[in-house]
Scaffold this motif. Sequence first.
Motif, mmCIF file in Angstrom:
data_model
loop_
_atom_site.group_PDB
_atom_site.id
_atom_site.type_symbol
_atom_site.label_atom_id
_atom_site.label_comp_id
_atom_site.label_asym_id
_atom_site.label_seq_id
_atom_site.Cartn_x
_atom_site.Cartn_y
_atom_site.Cartn_z
ATOM 1 N N THR B 416 0.834 -1.196 0.000
ATOM 2 C CA THR B 416 0.000 0.000 0.000
ATOM 3 C C THR B 416 0.866 1.241 0.000
ATOM 4 O O THR B 416 1.698 1.414 0.885
ATOM 5 C CB THR B 416 -0.859 0.031 1.290
ATOM 6 O OG1 THR B 416 -1.419 -1.265 1.499
ATOM 7 C CG2 THR B 416 -1.955 1.052 1.173
ATOM 8 N N CYS B 417 0.675 2.109 -0.954
ATOM 9 C CA CYS B 417 1.420 3.368 -0.945
ATOM 10 C C CYS B 417 0.739 4.322 0.048
ATOM 11 O O CYS B 417 -0.384 4.070 0.487
ATOM 12 C CB CYS B 417 1.456 3.966 -2.335
ATOM 13 S SG CYS B 417 -0.016 4.902 -2.728
ATOM 14 N N PRO B 418 1.367 5.423 0.418
ATOM 15 C CA PRO B 418 0.742 6.323 1.401
ATOM 16 C C PRO B 418 -0.578 6.938 0.912
ATOM 17 O O PRO B 418 -1.466 7.211 1.737
ATOM 18 C CB PRO B 418 1.805 7.398 1.607
ATOM 19 C CG PRO B 418 3.101 6.703 1.289
ATOM 20 C CD PRO B 418 2.762 5.775 0.158
ATOM 21 N N TYR B 422 -1.512 11.071 2.918
ATOM 22 C CA TYR B 422 -0.260 11.787 3.117
ATOM 23 C C TYR B 422 0.281 12.444 1.856
ATOM 24 O O TYR B 422 0.897 13.498 1.908
ATOM 25 C CB TYR B 422 0.830 10.825 3.625
ATOM 26 C CG TYR B 422 0.601 10.311 5.015
ATOM 27 C CD1 TYR B 422 1.020 11.048 6.113
ATOM 28 C CD2 TYR B 422 -0.041 9.097 5.231
ATOM 29 C CE1 TYR B 422 0.810 10.592 7.404
ATOM 30 C CE2 TYR B 422 -0.261 8.627 6.520
ATOM 31 C CZ TYR B 422 0.170 9.382 7.602
ATOM 32 O OH TYR B 422 -0.043 8.921 8.872
ATOM 33 N N CYS B 423 0.100 11.762 0.712
ATOM 34 C CA CYS B 423 0.930 12.086 -0.449
ATOM 35 C C CYS B 423 0.340 13.230 -1.261
ATOM 36 O O CYS B 423 -0.836 13.226 -1.609
ATOM 37 C CB CYS B 423 1.080 10.846 -1.325
ATOM 38 S SG CYS B 423 1.974 11.193 -2.832
ATOM 39 N N ASP B 424 1.205 14.167 -1.582
ATOM 40 C CA ASP B 424 0.794 15.354 -2.311
ATOM 41 C C ASP B 424 0.361 15.043 -3.745
ATOM 42 O O ASP B 424 -0.373 15.801 -4.357
ATOM 43 C CB ASP B 424 1.980 16.335 -2.324
ATOM 44 C CG ASP B 424 1.596 17.678 -2.907
ATOM 45 O OD1 ASP B 424 0.517 18.181 -2.559
ATOM 46 O OD2 ASP B 424 2.368 18.210 -3.711
ATOM 47 N N LEU B 425 0.829 13.923 -4.284
ATOM 48 C CA LEU B 425 0.525 13.621 -5.680
ATOM 49 C C LEU B 425 -0.704 12.732 -5.835
ATOM 50 O O LEU B 425 -1.152 12.451 -6.939
ATOM 51 C CB LEU B 425 1.723 12.911 -6.321
ATOM 52 C CG LEU B 425 3.033 13.701 -6.288
ATOM 53 C CD1 LEU B 425 4.199 12.810 -6.693
ATOM 54 C CD2 LEU B 425 2.950 14.899 -7.209
ATOM 55 N N ALA B 426 -1.256 12.293 -4.716
ATOM 56 C CA ALA B 426 -2.279 11.241 -4.770
ATOM 57 C C ALA B 426 -3.595 11.724 -5.373
ATOM 58 O O ALA B 426 -3.963 12.894 -5.274
ATOM 59 C CB ALA B 426 -2.535 10.715 -3.365
ATOM 60 N N ASN B 427 -4.313 10.786 -5.972
ATOM 61 C CA ASN B 427 -5.695 11.003 -6.394
ATOM 62 C C ASN B 427 -6.677 10.482 -5.370
ATOM 63 O O ASN B 427 -7.793 10.967 -5.260
ATOM 64 C CB ASN B 427 -5.979 10.243 -7.696
ATOM 65 C CG ASN B 427 -5.322 10.902 -8.874
ATOM 66 O OD1 ASN B 427 -5.199 12.117 -8.923
ATOM 67 N ND2 ASN B 427 -4.867 10.092 -9.810
ATOM 68 N N GLY B 459 -2.153 5.051 -4.906
ATOM 69 C CA GLY B 459 -3.090 6.163 -4.867
ATOM 70 C C GLY B 459 -3.058 7.036 -6.107
ATOM 71 O O GLY B 459 -3.865 7.957 -6.245
ATOM 72 N N CYS B 460 -2.132 6.759 -7.020
ATOM 73 C CA CYS B 460 -2.124 7.465 -8.303
ATOM 74 C C CYS B 460 -1.249 6.688 -9.272
ATOM 75 O O CYS B 460 -0.608 5.714 -8.910
ATOM 76 C CB CYS B 460 -1.652 8.913 -8.156
ATOM 77 S SG CYS B 460 0.137 9.097 -8.077
ATOM 78 N N ILE B 461 -1.188 7.193 -10.487
ATOM 79 C CA ILE B 461 -0.532 6.490 -11.579
ATOM 80 C C ILE B 461 0.987 6.352 -11.389
ATOM 81 O O ILE B 461 1.639 5.578 -12.073
ATOM 82 C CB ILE B 461 -0.884 7.214 -12.907
ATOM 83 C CG1 ILE B 461 -0.545 6.356 -14.117
ATOM 84 C CG2 ILE B 461 -0.235 8.559 -12.991
ATOM 85 C CD1 ILE B 461 -1.417 5.143 -14.215
ATOM 86 N N ASN B 462 1.541 7.073 -10.411
ATOM 87 C CA ASN B 462 2.973 6.903 -10.173
ATOM 88 C C ASN B 462 3.325 5.496 -9.701
ATOM 89 O O ASN B 462 4.480 5.090 -9.749
ATOM 90 C CB ASN B 462 3.484 7.918 -9.162
ATOM 91 C CG ASN B 462 3.604 9.281 -9.792
ATOM 92 O OD1 ASN B 462 4.017 9.402 -10.942
ATOM 93 N ND2 ASN B 462 3.206 10.298 -9.065
ATOM 94 N N ALA B 463 2.343 4.784 -9.209
ATOM 95 C CA ALA B 463 2.498 3.340 -8.996
ATOM 96 C C ALA B 463 3.497 2.943 -7.924
ATOM 97 O O ALA B 463 4.134 1.907 -8.023
ATOM 98 C CB ALA B 463 2.838 2.645 -10.329
ATOM 99 N N CYS B 464 3.619 3.769 -6.888
ATOM 100 C CA CYS B 464 4.500 3.386 -5.781
ATOM 101 C C CYS B 464 4.027 2.102 -5.124
ATOM 102 O O CYS B 464 4.804 1.380 -4.511
ATOM 103 C CB CYS B 464 4.574 4.495 -4.743
ATOM 104 S SG CYS B 464 5.092 6.055 -5.446
ATOM 105 N N GLY B 465 2.730 1.819 -5.214
ATOM 106 C CA GLY B 465 2.200 0.574 -4.650
ATOM 107 C C GLY B 465 2.268 -0.584 -5.628
ATOM 108 O O GLY B 465 1.726 -1.656 -5.349
HETATM 109 S S1 SF4 Z 1 1.497 6.026 -6.016
HETATM 110 FE FE1 SF4 Z 1 0.903 8.165 -6.133
HETATM 111 S S2 SF4 Z 1 -0.290 8.452 -4.278
HETATM 112 FE FE2 SF4 Z 1 0.858 6.614 -3.959
HETATM 113 S S3 SF4 Z 1 2.721 7.332 -2.916
HETATM 114 FE FE3 SF4 Z 1 3.144 7.206 -5.108
HETATM 115 S S4 SF4 Z 1 2.832 9.261 -5.812
HETATM 116 FE FE4 SF4 Z 1 1.783 9.115 -3.843
#
Ligand code: SF4
Lengths: 101, 563, 159
Positions: B416-418, B422-427, B459-465
Amino acid sequence: MPAANHWIVTGNFTDDGAVAWRRADGTWSRAIAEAGLLADEASAKAIAARAVAAEQREICDPYGIEVFAEGTTIDPLTARQRIRANGPTTPIRRPDSGISR
Amino acid sequence: MYQYDDYDRRIIIERAQQFRGQVARRLSGEITEEEFKPLRLQNGLYMQLHAYMLRVAIPYGLLSSKQVRKLAHIARTYDKGYAHLTTRQNIQYNWPRLANVPVILDELASVEMHAVQTSGNCVRNITSDHFAGIARDEIEDPRPYCEILRQWSTFHPEFAHLPRKFKIAVTAAPGEDRAAVRFHDIGLRMVENAQGERGFEVLVGGGLGRTPVIAEVVRDFLPKRHMLSYIESILRVYNLAGRRDNKHKARIKILVTALGVEEFRRRVEEDWEKSRTPALELPDAEVARVSAFFAPPPYENIAADPDRLISLGLGRDRDLGNWVKNNVFPHKVPGYSAVVISVKKPGIPPGDVSDTQLDAIADIADRFSFGHTVVTHTQNLVLPDVKTSELPRLHAELRALDLGEANVGKLTDVITCPGLDYCDLANARSIPLSLEIAERFDRIDYLNDVGDVSIKISGCINACGHHHVGNIGILGIDKRGEEFYQLMLGGSPGNDASIGKILGRALAQNEIVDAVEKVLGRYLEIRDSIDERFLDTVRRVGFDPFKEAVYGSADPLEAAGGD
Amino acid sequence: MQIIRDRKIVEDDFIHVADGAELPESGKPIVTLARFLKERATLLPRYPAVGVRIASDKLPSDVPDLAKLALIAVEFPKFTDGRGYSTGRMLRDRHGFTGELRAVGWVLRDQLFYLERCGFNAFEMKPGKPLESGLEAFKEFTVTYQAAVDDPRPFYRRR
Ligand code: SF4
């Protein structure tokens, strides 16, 4: 735009990154309820643009957002701004938070 | 593990000093946020939704107990009593004050740690197999090469401002790729050639994000001594030709795809012919110097007893049995096991560890595992060297710390990404979904019945999760300021790499966990035996049965409408 | 105008000449690559020293007569545009360029250490930034890991 919608200016405090809301008197608060209401996007943009330079030591990246205001409460219109205003919706894991055992 | 000499130490101390100056210039107002941003981003300091976030590098995930205690101390003293394990084997603090960051860096430097290059468009933390050094299936310990790469990449003058971030992963286990090397900008797989010589297969251009791509082989066999010079040539070609006009098209994968792997390879080889000098070759002496730090710990001579694990797994203590079955992994030394500590307890954000847990883990590592622990990209921790006979005692201690969940590799071991908490980039938020999944499926018999399945949430397309490589992937999207989620099936990060595909229309937050349950329910109905894993069923039957289960129709038009 | 050259603050003895602008009577002009390509036959004999300014998307191999140039100015249009670091390194290591290598454009103190390692010896700082502070930046690190222009040996051969 319905009459109850307004604009406010927000950013983050340089010192600790906490969410900052601009009061009507030009100072910055940590509570959205204290934010100064503005009539429209243009006013919010103009204030934010000035704050970028003039208040850069105190505040990072100021910008305007639209809100719904009623009585003494101010509610943002997006999930993102609601979470900014109220903090994480998930448990913050502190030993004294009562979550851990 | 590697220990700094005076030079390594000096570089990190000088870096902390330099950052102290940069922070002072920001706090005095001499530089603006716009000017400070690229500087703090060279040092893992982000501005998130509610606070700064400091990401601390954990090279290839490896920590000593002394370092773990320091991380606990920092969490307690400068943060809110916890830290968060990331999907790149790092750790992050969510609430530091700017003025404290230089102090935190000094604290880190005192235990040979830092936040160098944990953000920014540079070579990021080198990741590896979390069972490196103990895996039965590895050719050689990859960590010396990771450490050599860490030093080489630290403040590399030519590659500090690449078109985009750059991630390198190394594995030496041909059988099972636990480092997801095919999804990195550069993946190095140690292989042996026909002459029995060891080198690397060099994969380039893998990655997740907006355009998920499986890496291409740029070189079948690179002798180990050329590792650094060849990587420099790859980076030089990328630095000069990678796109800088569009951040979403700036990763090396886009360049490799645009040029075609043949042309990319030609350019790299051409540069390499011109740039490699004998001085750049990695001398055996340096490999030996670094390898010596990774010499095996003083294992006891224990007779192999393969039945031992089986009997523990089947024993009367069901908690222990399940934990042994799910969280304990084979070790190359007889009588020892690798233990994965699950940091996925229902009710607690995945990957969050409190200061008291960190202190306790340090003590446990000292008593059970020669003082070492490893952060996994699945946001768990490994105790690499536990005597098999001590597993029951260890399990009892972990359970008392809320770290005894028996769910590794199972449904509730969610990455699970933040997310939008927390994350400024999240959707959209990730953690609440993960908590809901943990709560809904928190029944060990169900977990064991469903078996190995990975859920990954971004939480967004950056795909940290890493949602594209989840057997079940969940991606947060924004629809007019509200949170929605796409459900994907069929991803896998390992040797059988595949990228998940979207099942149908996006779902609202209150629909998504129901949908996961329906997908799993359908799987249980249609798997051809209890041995057929979820991923294999999806690959065998395709999406229709699952679409039907979730959307009530397998009709793609109806099911995919809108997105 | 003042610049940093060889870790000292000095008065710039070159003159930037924009495309289309009149060339100076004497002195040392810096012209764009486009102009140099057109006029190099007359430029080179006319002045004691000629410099060429190249955009960040140009490679050393795009510049003819390298050996006759006294200076190459590499543009950094943004702090984050790192192409010039590779350009500098190739100019020095591969093309043997020995003249002045100057970084121009968005040049801030925190780039100087890396730039110098990549072969740059002169820096036009972004307007408004104190040059003195730039001089301090060279001294921030006393150890480096990689081979670069300043030392062809990676650290494992110096350790
Ligand atoms: S995937 Fe998006 S929302 Fe999740 S931590 Fe990465 S940048 Fe933030």
